[in-house]
Write a protein that holds these residues in place. Structure first.
Motif, PDB file in Angstrom:
ATOM      1  N   HIS A 196       0.808  -1.215   0.000  1.00  0.00           N
ATOM      2  CA  HIS A 196       0.000   0.000   0.000  1.00  0.00           C
ATOM      3  C   HIS A 196       0.846   1.272   0.000  1.00  0.00           C
ATOM      4  CE1 HIS A 196       0.366  -1.199   4.309  1.00  0.00           C
ATOM      5  NE2 HIS A 196       0.742   0.047   4.400  1.00  0.00           N
ATOM      6  N   GLU A 197       2.095   1.199   0.435  1.00  0.00           N
ATOM      7  CA  GLU A 197       2.968   2.373   0.441  1.00  0.00           C
ATOM      8  C   GLU A 197       3.494   2.694  -0.953  1.00  0.00           C
ATOM      9  OE1 GLU A 197       3.118   4.335   2.876  1.00  0.00           O
ATOM     10  OE2 GLU A 197       2.199   3.026   4.346  1.00  0.00           O
ATOM     11  N   ARG A 198       3.324   1.782  -1.894  1.00  0.00           N
ATOM     12  CA  ARG A 198       3.832   1.986  -3.251  1.00  0.00           C
ATOM     13  C   ARG A 198       2.766   2.526  -4.202  1.00  0.00           C
ATOM     14  NH1 ARG A 198       6.431  -3.781  -4.387  1.00  0.00           N
ATOM     15  NH2 ARG A 198       6.574  -4.312  -2.203  1.00  0.00           N
ATOM     16  N   PHE A 199       1.574   2.794  -3.701  1.00  0.00           N
ATOM     17  CA  PHE A 199       0.463   3.186  -4.551  1.00  0.00           C
ATOM     18  C   PHE A 199      -0.135   4.526  -4.139  1.00  0.00           C
ATOM     19  CE2 PHE A 199       0.137  -1.552  -4.605  1.00  0.00           C
ATOM     20  CZ  PHE A 199       0.453  -1.734  -5.946  1.00  0.00           C
ATOM     21  N   SER A 200      -0.814   5.139  -5.102  1.00  0.00           N
ATOM     22  CA  SER A 200      -1.710   6.260  -4.816  1.00  0.00           C
ATOM     23  C   SER A 200      -3.076   5.653  -4.533  1.00  0.00           C
ATOM     24  CB  SER A 200      -1.822   7.185  -6.028  1.00  0.00           C
ATOM     25  OG  SER A 200      -0.597   7.798  -6.288  1.00  0.00           O
ATOM     26  N   HIS A 201      -3.800   6.232  -3.603  1.00  0.00           N
ATOM     27  CA  HIS A 201      -5.092   5.675  -3.202  1.00  0.00           C
ATOM     28  C   HIS A 201      -6.229   6.630  -3.524  1.00  0.00           C
ATOM     29  CE1 HIS A 201      -3.374   2.271  -1.048  1.00  0.00           C
ATOM     30  NE2 HIS A 201      -2.395   3.094  -0.743  1.00  0.00           N
ATOM     31  N   TYR A 202      -7.405   6.070  -3.733  1.00  0.00           N
ATOM     32  CA  TYR A 202      -8.615   6.850  -3.948  1.00  0.00           C
ATOM     33  C   TYR A 202      -9.309   7.075  -2.608  1.00  0.00           C
ATOM     34  CZ  TYR A 202      -8.456   5.887  -9.010  1.00  0.00           C
ATOM     35  OH  TYR A 202      -8.111   5.809 -10.322  1.00  0.00           O
ATOM     36  N   ALA A 203      -9.731   8.310  -2.396  1.00  0.00           N
ATOM     37  CA  ALA A 203     -10.485   8.683  -1.195  1.00  0.00           C
ATOM     38  C   ALA A 203     -11.352   9.876  -1.570  1.00  0.00           C
ATOM     39  CB  ALA A 203      -9.539   9.046  -0.064  1.00  0.00           C
ATOM     40  N   PRO A 204     -12.413  10.134  -0.806  1.00  0.00           N
ATOM     41  CA  PRO A 204     -13.268  11.294  -1.100  1.00  0.00           C
ATOM     42  C   PRO A 204     -12.468  12.605  -1.052  1.00  0.00           C
ATOM     43  CG  PRO A 204     -14.324   9.834   0.483  1.00  0.00           C
ATOM     44  CD  PRO A 204     -12.915   9.343   0.320  1.00  0.00           C
ATOM     45  N   LYS A 205     -12.709  13.473  -2.027  1.00  0.00           N
ATOM     46  CA  LYS A 205     -11.985  14.747  -2.096  1.00  0.00           C
ATOM     47  C   LYS A 205     -12.143  15.571  -0.823  1.00  0.00           C
ATOM     48  CE  LYS A 205     -11.800  15.538  -7.042  1.00  0.00           C
ATOM     49  NZ  LYS A 205     -12.135  16.431  -8.146  1.00  0.00           N
ATOM     50  N   ASN A 206     -13.364  15.585  -0.279  1.00  0.00           N
ATOM     51  CA  ASN A 206     -13.580  16.384   0.934  1.00  0.00           C
ATOM     52  C   ASN A 206     -12.753  15.852   2.104  1.00  0.00           C
ATOM     53  OD1 ASN A 206     -15.217  14.104   1.170  1.00  0.00           O
ATOM     54  ND2 ASN A 206     -16.801  15.190   2.319  1.00  0.00           N
ATOM     55  N   ALA A 207     -12.555  14.540   2.171  1.00  0.00           N
ATOM     56  CA  ALA A 207     -11.744  13.957   3.237  1.00  0.00           C
ATOM     57  C   ALA A 207     -10.271  14.323   3.053  1.00  0.00           C
ATOM     58  CB  ALA A 207     -11.912  12.447   3.274  1.00  0.00           C
ATOM     59  N   ILE A 208      -9.817  14.348   1.807  1.00  0.00           N
ATOM     60  CA  ILE A 208      -8.432  14.720   1.529  1.00  0.00           C
ATOM     61  C   ILE A 208      -8.208  16.191   1.870  1.00  0.00           C
ATOM     62  CG2 ILE A 208      -6.721  15.017  -0.305  1.00  0.00           C
ATOM     63  CD1 ILE A 208      -7.929  12.469  -1.588  1.00  0.00           C
ATOM     64  N   MET A 209      -9.170  17.040   1.524  1.00  0.00           N
ATOM     65  CA  MET A 209      -9.055  18.468   1.849  1.00  0.00           C
ATOM     66  C   MET A 209      -9.043  18.679   3.366  1.00  0.00           C
ATOM     67  SD  MET A 209      -8.654  20.023  -0.957  1.00  0.00           S
ATOM     68  CE  MET A 209      -8.895  21.711  -0.462  1.00  0.00           C
ATOM     69  N   GLU A 210      -9.917  17.967   4.063  1.00  0.00           N
ATOM     70  CA  GLU A 210      -9.949  18.080   5.525  1.00  0.00           C
ATOM     71  C   GLU A 210      -8.623  17.627   6.121  1.00  0.00           C
ATOM     72  OE1 GLU A 210     -12.298  16.346   9.428  1.00  0.00           O
ATOM     73  OE2 GLU A 210     -13.231  16.140   7.467  1.00  0.00           O
ATOM     74  N   SER A 211      -8.068  16.551   5.593  1.00  0.00           N
ATOM     75  CA  SER A 211      -6.786  16.050   6.073  1.00  0.00           C
ATOM     76  C   SER A 211      -5.682  17.072   5.867  1.00  0.00           C
ATOM     77  CB  SER A 211      -6.427  14.742   5.368  1.00  0.00           C
ATOM     78  OG  SER A 211      -5.166  14.286   5.788  1.00  0.00           O
ATOM     79  N   ALA A 212      -5.718  17.764   4.732  1.00  0.00           N
ATOM     80  CA  ALA A 212      -4.714  18.793   4.463  1.00  0.00           C
ATOM     81  C   ALA A 212      -4.769  19.912   5.495  1.00  0.00           C
ATOM     82  CB  ALA A 212      -4.904  19.352   3.060  1.00  0.00           C
ATOM     83  N   LEU A 213      -5.967  20.203   5.973  1.00  0.00           N
ATOM     84  CA  LEU A 213      -6.139  21.278   6.952  1.00  0.00           C
ATOM     85  C   LEU A 213      -5.881  20.830   8.384  1.00  0.00           C
ATOM     86  CD1 LEU A 213      -9.381  22.888   5.501  1.00  0.00           C
ATOM     87  CD2 LEU A 213      -7.047  23.781   5.348  1.00  0.00           C
ATOM     88  N   THR A 214      -6.262  19.587   8.701  1.00  0.00           N
ATOM     89  CA  THR A 214      -6.209  19.130  10.088  1.00  0.00           C
ATOM     90  C   THR A 214      -5.101  18.131  10.385  1.00  0.00           C
ATOM     91  OG1 THR A 214      -7.702  17.264   9.702  1.00  0.00           O
ATOM     92  CG2 THR A 214      -8.721  19.397  10.274  1.00  0.00           C
TER      93      THR A 214
END
Length: 86
Positions: A32-50
């Motif tokens: 899993h460390e060798r791949f890009s993963h799909y996740a909801p955009k809003n969750a990725i944005m929240e992660s970037a902030l928090t």
């Protein structure tokens, strides 16, 4: 005299438990460390902030922080995503 030992719970306990969970999840070896993963955009944005972790479609828990264009897409995420489009 005030009691400064915060062992009774609350946000200190939640923060410590989250930190422990993240450290266990993020140091786990595997493909899993060798791949890009799909996740909801809003969750990725929240992660970037928090800084909170994101759960990918495949179940991988991680904190996004690298360029996803540099890695192939996770086959499990891709399979799940393709199934959602049907």
């Amino acid at each position: 005299m005030a009691d400064t030992d915060h062992t009774g719970g609350g946000t200190d306990t939640l923060d410590r438990e989250l930190e422990e969970l993240l450290s266990r999840e993020l140091v786990e070896d595997g493909d899993h460390e060798r791949f890009s993963h799909y996740a909801p955009k809003n969750a990725i944005m929240e992660s970037a902030l928090t800084g909170k972790p994101v759960k990918a479609l495949c179940g991988k828990l991680w904190v996004p922080g690298r360029d996803p264009e540099k890695f192939p897409v996770c086959p499990e995420c891709k399979k799940i995503y393709e199934g959602l489009k049907d």
